[in-house]
Design a protein around this motif. Structure first.
Motif, PDB file in Angstrom:
ATOM      1  N   ARG A   2      42.172  43.770  36.588  1.00  0.00           N
ATOM      2  CA  ARG A   2      42.928  42.843  37.437  1.00  0.00           C
ATOM      3  C   ARG A   2      42.443  43.024  38.871  1.00  0.00           C
ATOM      4  N   LEU A   3      41.712  42.043  39.357  1.00  0.00           N
ATOM      5  CA  LEU A   3      41.139  42.109  40.703  1.00  0.00           C
ATOM      6  C   LEU A   3      41.780  41.004  41.538  1.00  0.00           C
ATOM      7  N   ILE A   4      42.680  41.405  42.430  1.00  0.00           N
ATOM      8  CA  ILE A   4      43.461  40.459  43.222  1.00  0.00           C
ATOM      9  C   ILE A   4      42.759  40.204  44.554  1.00  0.00           C
ATOM     10  N   GLY A   5      42.370  38.964  44.768  1.00  0.00           N
ATOM     11  CA  GLY A   5      41.761  38.584  46.038  1.00  0.00           C
ATOM     12  C   GLY A   5      42.841  38.153  47.012  1.00  0.00           C
ATOM     13  N   ALA A 107      38.185  54.016  35.648  1.00  0.00           N
ATOM     14  CA  ALA A 107      39.552  53.711  35.205  1.00  0.00           C
ATOM     15  C   ALA A 107      39.637  52.743  34.033  1.00  0.00           C
ATOM     16  N   GLY A 108      38.520  52.122  33.694  1.00  0.00           N
ATOM     17  CA  GLY A 108      38.515  51.231  32.537  1.00  0.00           C
ATOM     18  C   GLY A 108      38.989  49.822  32.827  1.00  0.00           C
ATOM     19  N   LYS A 109      39.088  49.030  31.752  1.00  0.00           N
ATOM     20  CA  LYS A 109      39.342  47.599  31.903  1.00  0.00           C
ATOM     21  C   LYS A 109      40.774  47.276  32.330  1.00  0.00           C
ATOM     22  N   ASN A 110      41.684  48.232  32.260  1.00  0.00           N
ATOM     23  CA  ASN A 110      43.064  47.971  32.656  1.00  0.00           C
ATOM     24  C   ASN A 110      43.338  48.294  34.130  1.00  0.00           C
ATOM     25  N   ALA A 111      42.305  48.633  34.851  1.00  0.00           N
ATOM     26  CA  ALA A 111      42.476  48.989  36.263  1.00  0.00           C
ATOM     27  C   ALA A 111      42.841  47.760  37.096  1.00  0.00           C
ATOM     28  N   THR A 112      43.531  48.012  38.209  1.00  0.00           N
ATOM     29  CA  THR A 112      43.884  46.962  39.172  1.00  0.00           C
ATOM     30  C   THR A 112      43.371  47.358  40.547  1.00  0.00           C
ATOM     31  N   ALA A 113      42.867  46.387  41.303  1.00  0.00           N
ATOM     32  CA  ALA A 113      42.439  46.644  42.676  1.00  0.00           C
ATOM     33  C   ALA A 113      42.747  45.407  43.519  1.00  0.00           C
ATOM     34  N   ILE A 114      42.941  45.649  44.797  1.00  0.00           N
ATOM     35  CA  ILE A 114      43.182  44.575  45.757  1.00  0.00           C
ATOM     36  C   ILE A 114      41.943  44.428  46.630  1.00  0.00           C
TER      37      ILE A 114
END
Length: 201
Positions: A2-5, A107-114
């Protein structure tokens, strides 16, 4: 992943939102402005290119970039602004790409970043993110906040020129997955952020 722009117009509240996310959630928050500043450090190839184009008058006495002087150039010329962005944006994109690759490995495919990217649309970096959050407020609030942020060094005309240099906020909102309304209290803003994080996590 989950990559939040996170984006919006100038002075709509990106720093306010990114600070809240940093303090409240365990996600990495990456800021394009930080990478842009790193790209123009003294003796960097980009700063040397700027000096070749504009002369040493865009430098401060310690050899660092005079941002105010550069701002006067790029906010008065679309050609020059595009030229400067072409020097900086590829470096910023590479930093984000490296961060994403590293996070996926760690962290794998479930990681989140802003990803805080003021020019997310203008710099054509939407392909880096999986969802887009746009921070919005009224045009009058935006202008007043920008002048206030500059400690009064910007005239209303200069503030409007900086706002107008970006894609209109209404257009950004139309392309957003989430619109954060920053025209009321910070508490209401926090609530919207919490709901947006929870919605698809």
């Amino acid at each position: 992943m989950r990559l939040i722009g996170l984006t919006g117009g100038i002075a709509t509240g990106k720093t306010t939102v990114s600070n809240y996310l940093t303090q409240t959630y365990p996600f990495p928050v990456w800021d394009a402005d930080v990478y842009s500043r790193e790209a123009v450090q003294p003796n960097s190839p980009v700063l040397q290119a700027l000096v070749r184009r504009y002369g040493t008058e865009i430098l401060l006495s310690d050899g660092s970039l005079n941002r105010s002087q550069l701002g006067n150039i790029i906010f008065n010329s679309l050609t020059e602004r595009h030229w400067v962005e072409k020097q900086i944006h590829p470096i910023v994109r590479d930093r984000f790409s490296d961060n994403i690759t590293k996070l996926q490995y760690e962290a794998g495919k479930n990681a989140t970043a802003i990803l805080v990217i003021p020019l997310l649309f203008e710099a054509e970096m939407t392909d880096l993110v999986t969802e887009i959050w746009v921070i919005s407020c009224s045009a009058e609030q935006q202008r007043c906040r920008l002048i206030q942020r500059s400690n009064g060094s910007l005239t209303p005309e200069q503030a409007i020129a900086r706002i107008d240099s970006q894609m209109p906020l209404e257009e950004k909102c139309k392309m957003a997955d989430v619109v954060l309304d920053n025209s009321s209290t910070v508490e209401e803003l926090w609530q919207q952020i919490d709901q947006a994080i929870a919605k698809t996590s």
